[in-house]
Each structure stands twice: as C-alpha cells, then as structure tokens.
Write an enzyme that holds these catalytic residues in place. Structure first.
Site, PDB file in Angstrom:
ATOM      1  CB  ALA A 113      -6.765  17.443  -7.712  1.00 31.75           C
ATOM      2  CE1 TYR A 114      -4.405  10.721 -12.430  1.00 28.52           C
ATOM      3  CE2 TYR A 114      -4.350  11.939 -14.512  1.00 28.52           C
ATOM      4  CZ  TYR A 114      -4.077  10.790 -13.778  1.00 28.52           C
ATOM      5  OH  TYR A 114      -3.476   9.717 -14.388  1.00 28.52           O
ATOM      6  CG  PHE A 164     -11.594  12.365  -6.647  1.00 22.91           C
ATOM      7  CD1 PHE A 164     -12.602  12.055  -5.744  1.00 22.91           C
ATOM      8  CD2 PHE A 164     -10.299  12.543  -6.166  1.00 22.91           C
ATOM      9  CE1 PHE A 164     -12.334  11.922  -4.381  1.00 22.91           C
ATOM     10  CE2 PHE A 164     -10.009  12.407  -4.807  1.00 22.91           C
ATOM     11  CZ  PHE A 164     -11.033  12.096  -3.918  1.00 22.91           C
ATOM     12  CG  ASP A 193      -1.771   1.228   1.348  1.00 19.03           C
ATOM     13  OD1 ASP A 193      -1.670   2.111   0.470  1.00 19.03           O
ATOM     14  OD2 ASP A 193      -2.562   1.313   2.305  1.00 19.03           O
ATOM     15  CB  ILE A 194       2.187   3.515  -2.678  1.00 18.29           C
ATOM     16  CG1 ILE A 194       0.972   4.288  -3.203  1.00 18.29           C
ATOM     17  CG2 ILE A 194       2.569   2.383  -3.624  1.00 18.29           C
ATOM     18  CD1 ILE A 194       1.264   5.091  -4.471  1.00 18.29           C
ATOM     19  CE  LYS A 213      -0.678  10.188 -12.496  1.00 18.93           C
ATOM     20  NZ  LYS A 213       0.092   9.003 -12.090  1.00 18.93           N
TER      21      LYS A 213
END
Length: 276
Positions: A192-193, A94, A62-63, A197
């Site tokens: 947010a994504y 999301f 689980d990172i 990244k």
C-alpha cells in the site's frame, strides 16, 4: 502584508520533516514554517529548534482535514500574499508486522499519502510565487512498486499524457481492488505504501506539466524525491541515514537557484534525477 519570503514543511514535528525545517532555518532567507497535525507536538519541535538558536514559526496543519489546509492557505495569502517554498513531507506507513487487514492499510495509507497530499497541492500550488519551489517527498518504494505492477499499469503510470483525473481513478481502484481481494489479480503489487508513493511521483509529473502550460514564465520548479532509508519512527533504527542526511535531497530541491531551469517534474534521489 509581509514581503518576506516564506517556506513551509508539512509533517515537520519529527523525522525527516523536522530535519528539513532545521536545514531550511539555516539556509533559506525568510520565514520557515514547521507545520504539524498536533499543536503540542508542533510547538515542542519549534522550541527544540529555538534551543539550537534557530527561529522556525509554527502553524497547525492536518493534511487529512480540508478545513485545516484551507485555514493555512488563507493565512499564507493574507500574511505573505503567497508561498515561496512548499515541502510536502507528511506521510504514513504501517509497520511490516502490523496485523491490520491489508484493505484497511491500503485505504488509510492512500488517504494520507496520496489524496491528502493532492489536497494540499490543490489549495497551495496556486499560491506559489514566481521562482517558487515545490518538493513532494516520495520514496524509492514507488520505483520498486512500479516494477512489480502489471505491464498495463506500468504503461499508464509512465505515460506522459496521464491526467490527474486518470491518476485519481487508478489510486481509487487500487483501494477498491484490495477491498474486493483482487488487487494482485488486477496487477497491483502487495504494498500500500509503495502504490501510494507511485501516486505521489506521478502526481508530481502531472503538476509540473500543468505549471509548464499555465505558468511557464514564473519558472516554478516542482519535483518528487526520495530522501533515502532514514532512521525515523517510520523506517526504524536500522536505517542507513540520519534524518539530517535524509533531508539533503529535499532541501537541495527546495533551494534550487532562482535562475535554475531544472530539475522539474522529475524523481530525484541522492540529488540525481532517476529514470521513472
């Protein structure tokens, strides 16, 4: 201690991660570890690949849990004396229609995609053996998000001298700015994504420079990549690529020939280096 080469994929139980494990089982000479947060889902994924005649191994990871990362680190150190190939694929997004407040989306997305990925690198990069390969799965969302940042932020994220500490401060600031409702005023895009990244792509550039400085002779190659728009739980059924097609660029980077001197510290899409 085993002298068998070893490759490991995070978030390997489904989607692109699962397809990367499948391809590595076919093309990598050595042990291939499928890791997943959930033991049951991970084992089920391994069984599925065994039914295809492949032989992946499983280890829980689980990172988001530092203890879980360190347990894996100790296992790899003890059993193999290190790691030859690391593919950091685990990540979250999301859905566009999700009604979770943006500040919470920002915090949760950043915690996994950037901070947890960084934790994995902090613990596992020192284990990478000479001629090892590290692939951080990013996204072209990082490129489009960068283009929507203020000029000041773009300059910082494109800088060749940005430090990991400075990057961490910027990623933390984004989350804080969303909480205070000022992220747009502060020059951030509304994704947010995408911002998480940006963090992964820039972190990769920083890590590659660190490897050049500290371990040049080991000829380790580390890159960020975009798998493309892939039909997964994350991207949905209308995406243009199958997971196996999405795995092509990450696998290409994971299996760069031992004598290759690049790409390194690059953002790669469709097996080609992209301008950052």
């Amino acid at each position: 201690m085993s002298s068998t080469p070893v490759a490991l994929v995070t978030g390997g139980n489904k989607g692109i991660g699962f397809a990367i494990v499948r391809a590595l089982c076919k093309q990598f000479t050595g042990d291939v570890y499928l890791t997943a947060r959930d033991q049951g889902q991970g084992q089920a994924a391994v069984t599925k690949l065994q039914e295809e005649g492949l032989n992946p191994l499983f280890h829980q990871l689980d990172i988001d849990d530092l203890q879980s990362i360190r347990t894996l680190r100790d296992f790899l150190k003890e059993k193999y004396g290190g790691l030859n190939v690391l593919v950091n694929n685990a990540g979250i997004a999301f859905k566009v229609a999700d009604t979770t407040p943006f500040a919470i989306q920002a915090e949760v997305t950043m915690r996994t995609n950037f901070f947890a990925t960084r934790d994995v690198c902090t613990e596992l990069l020192p284990l990478i053996k000479p001629h090892g390969r590290v692939v951080n799965v990013s996204s072209t969302a990082s490129v489009s998000a960068l283009a929507r940042c203020s000029q000041d932020l773009q300059q910082k994220f494109r800088s060749d001298t940005i430090t990991e500490e400075e990057l961490v401060k910027l990623m933390t600031k984004f989350v804080e700015d969303t909480k205070n409702g000022v992220h747009e005023k502060e020059g951030w895009p509304n994704t947010a994504y995408g911002v998480s990244k940006i963090g992964v792509t820039v972190l990769s550039r920083i890590q590659a420079q660190m490897l050049n400085k500290e371990r040049k002779a080991d000829r380790i190659l580390l890159n960020a990549c975009c798998p493309g728009w892939v039909r997964t739980d994350m991207a949905g059924p209308n995406a243009t690529k199958s997971p196996d097609e999405g795995a092509e660029t990450p696998v290409y980077l994971a299996l760069l020939a031992p004598d290759a001197d690049g790409p390194h510290g690059q953002f790669v899409s469709e097996k080609k280096v992209q301008k950052w």
